[in-house]
Design a protein around this motif. Structure first.
Motif, PDB file in Angstrom:
ATOM      1  N   ALA A  57       0.361  -1.568  -0.063  1.00  0.00           N
ATOM      2  CA  ALA A  57      -0.156  -0.251   0.051  1.00  0.00           C
ATOM      3  C   ALA A  57       0.685   1.088  -0.106  1.00  0.00           C
ATOM      4  N   TRP A  58       0.342   2.242  -0.698  1.00  0.00           N
ATOM      5  CA  TRP A  58       0.787   3.454  -1.056  1.00  0.00           C
ATOM      6  C   TRP A  58       0.072   4.640  -0.527  1.00  0.00           C
ATOM      7  N   PRO A  59      -0.060   4.421   1.000  1.00  0.00           N
ATOM      8  CA  PRO A  59      -0.940   6.001   1.397  1.00  0.00           C
ATOM      9  C   PRO A  59      -0.205   7.601   1.182  1.00  0.00           C
ATOM     10  N   GLU A  60       1.326   7.188   0.849  1.00  0.00           N
ATOM     11  CA  GLU A  60       1.758   9.089   1.063  1.00  0.00           C
ATOM     12  C   GLU A  60       1.174   9.713  -0.339  1.00  0.00           C
ATOM     13  N   LEU A  61       0.984   8.810  -1.640  1.00  0.00           N
ATOM     14  CA  LEU A  61       0.525   9.199  -2.721  1.00  0.00           C
ATOM     15  C   LEU A  61      -1.057   9.722  -3.105  1.00  0.00           C
ATOM     16  N   VAL A  62      -1.920   9.793  -1.766  1.00  0.00           N
ATOM     17  CA  VAL A  62      -3.478  10.289  -2.258  1.00  0.00           C
ATOM     18  C   VAL A  62      -2.404  11.937  -2.161  1.00  0.00           C
ATOM     19  N   GLY A  63      -3.247  12.569  -3.068  1.00  0.00           N
ATOM     20  CA  GLY A  63      -3.043  14.022  -3.238  1.00  0.00           C
ATOM     21  C   GLY A  63      -1.250  14.166  -4.192  1.00  0.00           C
ATOM     22  N   GLN A 107      -9.026  16.091 -12.462  1.00  0.00           N
ATOM     23  CA  GLN A 107      -6.962  16.809 -12.875  1.00  0.00           C
ATOM     24  C   GLN A 107      -6.434  16.085 -13.094  1.00  0.00           C
ATOM     25  N   ASN A 108      -6.083  14.194 -12.253  1.00  0.00           N
ATOM     26  CA  ASN A 108      -5.359  12.987 -12.430  1.00  0.00           C
ATOM     27  C   ASN A 108      -4.425  13.383 -11.347  1.00  0.00           C
ATOM     28  N   VAL A 109      -5.659  13.201 -10.556  1.00  0.00           N
ATOM     29  CA  VAL A 109      -4.531  13.298  -8.857  1.00  0.00           C
ATOM     30  C   VAL A 109      -5.071  11.915  -8.509  1.00  0.00           C
ATOM     31  N   VAL A 110      -4.559  11.620  -7.488  1.00  0.00           N
ATOM     32  CA  VAL A 110      -5.073  10.270  -6.811  1.00  0.00           C
ATOM     33  C   VAL A 110      -5.554  10.782  -5.738  1.00  0.00           C
ATOM     34  N   VAL A 111      -6.757  10.646  -5.381  1.00  0.00           N
ATOM     35  CA  VAL A 111      -7.984  10.402  -4.424  1.00  0.00           C
ATOM     36  C   VAL A 111      -8.066   9.014  -3.040  1.00  0.00           C
ATOM     37  N   GLU A 112      -6.941   7.684  -3.964  1.00  0.00           N
ATOM     38  CA  GLU A 112      -8.058   6.991  -2.980  1.00  0.00           C
ATOM     39  C   GLU A 112      -6.191   6.384  -2.946  1.00  0.00           C
ATOM     40  N   MET A 113      -6.180   5.782  -1.672  1.00  0.00           N
ATOM     41  CA  MET A 113      -4.795   5.322  -1.504  1.00  0.00           C
ATOM     42  C   MET A 113      -4.447   4.199  -2.253  1.00  0.00           C
ATOM     43  N   PRO A 114      -3.426   3.718  -2.317  1.00  0.00           N
ATOM     44  CA  PRO A 114      -3.269   2.367  -3.934  1.00  0.00           C
ATOM     45  C   PRO A 114      -2.602   1.659  -3.214  1.00  0.00           C
ATOM     46  N   ARG A 115      -3.382   0.258  -3.448  1.00  0.00           N
ATOM     47  CA  ARG A 115      -2.538  -1.421  -2.461  1.00  0.00           C
ATOM     48  C   ARG A 115      -2.956  -1.383  -3.240  1.00  0.00           C
ATOM     49  N   VAL A 116      -2.528  -3.117  -3.312  1.00  0.00           N
ATOM     50  CA  VAL A 116      -2.073  -4.159  -4.482  1.00  0.00           C
ATOM     51  C   VAL A 116      -3.330  -5.064  -4.178  1.00  0.00           C
ATOM     52  N   GLY A 117      -3.960  -4.862  -5.534  1.00  0.00           N
ATOM     53  CA  GLY A 117      -5.104  -6.477  -5.141  1.00  0.00           C
ATOM     54  C   GLY A 117      -6.262  -6.177  -6.466  1.00  0.00           C
TER      55      GLY A 117
END
Length: 117
Positions: A57-63, A107-117
């Motif tokens: 998981a990559w919580p730091e990538l939100v925003g 606007q191509n900005v990450v809005v949810e935490m990316p995670r494997v799945g």
């Protein structure tokens, strides 16, 4: 049509996302010692997650910009394929160790935490 309805009605989006999450979560009924003795309802436990390699998981990538997020994910876990998807779009259910979905806004900005799945 579905995406437009979901965008107009935020409550509907929440319901749809909840339904998708519920459909993709496996539930395992686990009998306990008390269950065998007393015939009460069994305890409910989530099935263990599949053992996947690398960062999960990559919580730091939100925003962050989606292209930067995709590059970071591939750099930190080369065994996954990154899918950039507009938030609210329908996706197929199911868990895969080789996939990370990155949900973005228009606007191509990450809005949810990316995670494997």
């Amino acid at each position: 049509m579905t995406v437009q309805l979901v965008d107009r009605f935020p409550a509907m989006r929440k319901i749809l996302l909840t339904a998708v999450m519920a459909a993709s979560t496996a539930v395992l009924l686990v009998p306990t010692a008390a269950t065998a003795a007393s015939e009460t309802a069994p305890a409910v436990a989530l099935a263990p997650a599949a053992p996947c390699e690398g960062k999960q998981a990559w919580p730091e990538l939100v925003g962050i910009d989606a292209n930067t997020a995709g590059y970071t994910i591939r750099k930190e876990n080369p065994s996954v394929t990154v899918q950039i998807i507009l938030a609210g779009s329908p996706v197929s259910p199911g868990f895969r160790c080789d996939r990370v979905r990155v949900f973005v806004n228009p606007q191509n900005v990450v809005v949810e935490m990316p995670r494997v799945g």
